[in-house]
Design a protein around this motif. Structure first.
Motif, short mmCIF file in Angstrom:
data_model
loop_
_atom_site.label_atom_id
_atom_site.label_comp_id
_atom_site.label_asym_id
_atom_site.label_seq_id
_atom_site.Cartn_x
_atom_site.Cartn_y
_atom_site.Cartn_z
N TYR A 1 10.73 10.13 7.98
CA TYR A 1 10.84 9.66 9.36
C TYR A 1 12.30 9.64 9.83
O TYR A 1 13.23 9.41 9.04
N ASP A 2 12.45 9.83 11.12
CA ASP A 2 13.69 9.55 11.83
C ASP A 2 13.55 8.12 12.36
O ASP A 2 12.78 7.87 13.29
N GLU A 3 14.28 7.17 11.75
CA GLU A 3 14.16 5.77 12.14
C GLU A 3 15.27 5.38 13.11
O GLU A 3 16.46 5.50 12.80
N ALA A 4 14.88 4.91 14.27
CA ALA A 4 15.83 4.47 15.30
C ALA A 4 16.31 3.06 14.99
O ALA A 4 15.71 2.35 14.16
N PRO B 1 23.06 9.62 16.56
CA PRO B 1 23.98 8.64 15.97
C PRO B 1 23.31 7.28 15.81
O PRO B 1 22.59 6.80 16.70
N GLY B 2 23.54 6.66 14.65
CA GLY B 2 22.98 5.35 14.39
C GLY B 2 21.58 5.36 13.82
O GLY B 2 21.05 4.32 13.43
N HIS B 3 20.95 6.53 13.76
CA HIS B 3 19.62 6.64 13.18
C HIS B 3 19.72 6.83 11.66
O HIS B 3 20.76 7.25 11.15
N ARG B 4 18.65 6.52 10.97
CA ARG B 4 18.59 6.72 9.52
C ARG B 4 17.34 7.51 9.16
O ARG B 4 16.46 7.73 10.01
N LEU B 5 17.24 7.95 7.91
CA LEU B 5 16.04 8.62 7.41
C LEU B 5 15.25 7.65 6.54
O LEU B 5 15.84 6.96 5.69
N THR B 6 13.95 7.60 6.76
CA THR B 6 13.06 6.72 6.01
C THR B 6 11.94 7.55 5.41
O THR B 6 11.33 8.38 6.10
N MET B 7 11.67 7.36 4.13
CA MET B 7 10.60 8.06 3.44
C MET B 7 9.49 7.09 3.08
O MET B 7 9.75 6.01 2.53
N THR B 8 8.25 7.45 3.42
CA THR B 8 7.10 6.69 2.97
C THR B 8 6.25 7.58 2.07
O THR B 8 6.14 8.78 2.29
N VAL B 9 5.65 6.97 1.05
CA VAL B 9 4.72 7.67 0.17
C VAL B 9 3.48 6.80 0.03
O VAL B 9 3.57 5.65 -0.41
N THR B 10 2.34 7.35 0.43
CA THR B 10 1.06 6.66 0.31
C THR B 10 0.09 7.53 -0.48
O THR B 10 0.35 8.71 -0.72
N SER B 11 -1.03 6.95 -0.83
CA SER B 11 -2.07 7.73 -1.52
C SER B 11 -3.31 7.93 -0.65
O SER B 11 -4.28 8.54 -1.08
N LEU C 1 0.80 -1.21 0.00
CA LEU C 1 0.00 0.00 0.00
C LEU C 1 0.84 1.28 0.00
O LEU C 1 0.29 2.38 -0.10
N ALA C 2 2.16 1.14 0.13
CA ALA C 2 3.02 2.32 0.26
C ALA C 2 4.39 2.05 -0.31
O ALA C 2 4.88 0.91 -0.32
N GLY C 3 5.02 3.13 -0.79
CA GLY C 3 6.44 3.07 -1.11
C GLY C 3 7.23 3.42 0.13
O GLY C 3 6.90 4.37 0.84
N VAL C 4 8.27 2.64 0.42
CA VAL C 4 9.10 2.87 1.61
C VAL C 4 10.57 2.80 1.19
O VAL C 4 10.99 1.79 0.59
N TRP C 5 11.33 3.84 1.51
CA TRP C 5 12.76 3.88 1.17
C TRP C 5 13.56 4.35 2.38
O TRP C 5 13.10 5.19 3.16
N ARG C 6 14.81 3.85 2.53
CA ARG C 6 15.62 4.15 3.71
C ARG C 6 17.05 4.51 3.31
O ARG C 6 17.60 3.95 2.35
N THR C 7 17.65 5.43 4.06
CA THR C 7 19.08 5.70 3.91
C THR C 7 19.87 4.69 4.74
O THR C 7 19.30 3.93 5.53
N GLU C 8 21.18 4.70 4.58
CA GLU C 8 22.04 4.00 5.52
C GLU C 8 22.03 4.77 6.85
O GLU C 8 21.73 5.97 6.87
N PRO C 9 22.34 4.11 7.96
CA PRO C 9 22.40 4.84 9.24
C PRO C 9 23.47 5.94 9.20
O PRO C 9 24.51 5.80 8.54
N PHE C 10 23.21 7.03 9.89
CA PHE C 10 24.19 8.11 10.06
C PHE C 10 24.98 7.81 11.33
O PHE C 10 24.48 8.03 12.45
#
Length: 527
Positions: A444-447, A486-496, A405-414
């Motif tokens: 999102y800020d993903e822990a 530290p150790g967190h990453r950024l996650t993007m979700t796109v829904t309709s 139901l959604a697109g979800v993408w994540r960076t590597e952890p910072f």
């Protein structure tokens, strides 16, 4: 000052306000250091505006500075009683707190920050100069929420206003209620409910509100006089040399921070900007309404005292831009909004099934999702931001977001953490199955445990699309300043579909296909 004193005064003002119909001061209520009087003041075209005047006890002995404090939406004139009391007893201002036309006891119909509202403010100034021993060279205006919009409008219209305070103003009411043509589920309803019992709306305004609430028409407010309010005011404020103090809350779900954030640097006169976590007026409300110690209004009152009375209180030497991160933390200080922003990194997105931010831009892919709600909710109006102000921003398990139901993408952890500061931006290639499409992006800020807190979000709606043909959907998310641990990453979700904050034009159950090339722009420092 105690809350007991203010409550007693407010009660006296309400009683007097229901019986007094003249323009002469009546029913004065003594308070320590001054007096408060309720009365009616003639506005533009003779419309009677209900007002509360809070003043020092010795106004007859010398010329006095004046501050107008127009009411907020759905609030009576006494909505600024706390700041008015402090101004009259501390900085010796005469404060006229007045209810905008069409609200409560004031006559006329609601003008929604139009020409009549601007003319009313000038008429109140004229009356005050004629009746209250006011110094015409020492005039200011201050307000919160709708009253902040009234303050911006009046100061742009009347060059006699030397200084302005606007806390949580509506920079663009059309975009606030239907951002990127996406009607909010709660904003128009909240404003209608807040004013239903006390405001007099024109038939045209009623039709516009119903068009948004019942029919989801995001265009309904685009021709309001308050469209682009701040953008149109900036050149006039600059020409007038007005000293401008602006404040806003990062997570404001009613009147978003975007216009204030994006336009502040265009002001050329004396200026200050204060940004902090919170929902609508939660940062400054207590300082304005009941006069409690407050970082926004403590400085705002010093701003007025310095620029109207010439007080040497040091406010002019303090930082131009003060920011508390949207997820709380130590204040940061900058010379401009631009100085606070991080360099933008443009990163390619992979297929959602892989879910990588920072993929090979040459990769070709296509993936479909079904239109339906998920647990990825951008915000719960009036709750999410209030919790964020307390350092308790809600988190969701991002691994549980339905990838069908959604697109979800994540960076590597910072590894060393990072700062996100500025506008995140999405540039997606999509293939819709219908002529109407709404997309909601949430960053999102993903822990490390997989839970995420919303850093920024924003919707986009397009109509008249060609079904099954690729189209570009490009839009900025709301600006932010966020500390990534530290150790967190950024996650993007796109829904309709995100039915809590927004109405969606995407047919439920229809197919939305994400296609390469698609990118995200992140204003984030490198780890």
């Amino acid at each position: 000052m105690t809350v007991r004193i203010l409550c007693a005064l407010a009660a006296s003002v309400v009683v007097a306000g229901t019986t007094v119909l003249g323009v002469a001061p009546v029913g004065a209520v003594p308070i320590p250091g001054g007096q408060a009087t309720t009365l009616f003041i003639p506005g533009s075209e003779g419309v009677q505006l209900n007002a509360v005047i809070t003043a020092p006890a010795d106004i007859a002995t010398h010329k006095n500075p004046l501050v107008l404090q127009p009411s907020g939406w759905g609030m009576p004139a006494m909505g600024s009683l706390g700041s008015a009391y402090r101004l009259s007893t501390g900085e010796n201002f005469i404060s006229i707190e007045y209810t905008a036309r069409g609200m409560y006891l004031s006559g006329g119909e609601v003008d929604v920050l139009g020409e009549k509202d601007a003319a009313d403010a000038s008429a109140v100034i004229d009356w005050a100069i004629a009746h209250l021993n006011v110094d015409p060279d020492r005039i200011a205006i201050a307000g919160g929420s709708y009253g902040a919009g009234m303050a911006i409008l009046a100061a742009a219209h009347d060059s006699r206003i030397k200084a302005l305070v606007a806390d949580s103003p509506p920079g663009d009411l059309a975009q606030a209620l239907a951002p990127n043509d996406t009607p909010k589920t709660g904003g128009p309803i909240a404003l209608a409910a807040a004013g239903a019992a006390t405001n007099r709306f024109s038939p045209d305004l009623v039709d516009r509100g119903l068009d948004v609430i019942l029919r989801g028409n995001g265009d309904a407010f685009k021709t309001l006089p308050s469209r682009d309010l701040l953008a149109r005011a900036v050149p006039e404020l600059n020409a007038n040399g007005t000293a401008v103090f602006l404040a806003h809350d990062w997570q404001d779900s009613l009147l978003p921070v975007e216009p204030v954030y994006s336009l502040f640097d265009e002001l050329t006169g004396p200026k200050k900007l204060w940004l902090q976590p919170g929902d609508h007026s939660t940062g400054g409300g207590a300082g304005q309404i009941v006069g409690l110690p407050n970082p926004i209004w403590d400085r705002a009152l010093r701003w007025l005292d310095h620029h109207v009375n010439g007080a040497d209180n040091g406010i002019d030497a303090e930082p131009v831009v003060t920011i508390e991160p949207a997820n709380t933390g130590p204040y940061r200080h900058f010379d401009s909004v631009a100085d606070a922003q991080q360099a933008v990194r443009t990163l390619a997105l992979s297929a959602p099934s892989i879910g990588v931010i920072g993929a090979d831009p040459a990769e070709s892919w296509s993936q479909s999702v079904v239109s339906g709600p998920t647990i990825a909710v951008a915000a719960v109006p009036y709750l999410t931001g209030s919790l964020a102000q307390l350092g308790l921003a809600p988190a969701i398990p991002l691994g549980a977001v339905d990838r069908d139901l959604a697109g979800v993408w994540r960076t590597e952890p910072f590894a060393e953490g990072a700062v996100v500061s500025g506008h995140p931006r999405l540039d997606l290639t999509v293939i819709p199955a219908s002529t109407d499409l709404t997309l909601i992006g949430i960053l999102y800020d993903e822990a490390p445990d997989g839970t995420g807190k919303a850093v920024s979000y924003w919707p986009l709606t397009r109509h008249g699309l060609t079904p099954f043909a690729p189209t570009q959907m490009s839009w900025d998310l709301a600006p932010t300043y966020w500390n990534l641990a530290p150790g967190h990453r950024l996650t993007m979700t796109v829904t309709s579909q995100d039915p809590v904050p927004f109405q969606s034009s995407t047919p439920m159950g229809s197919i939305v296909t994400f296609v390469s090339p698609s990118t995200v722009e992140l204003p984030v420092s490198s780890s």
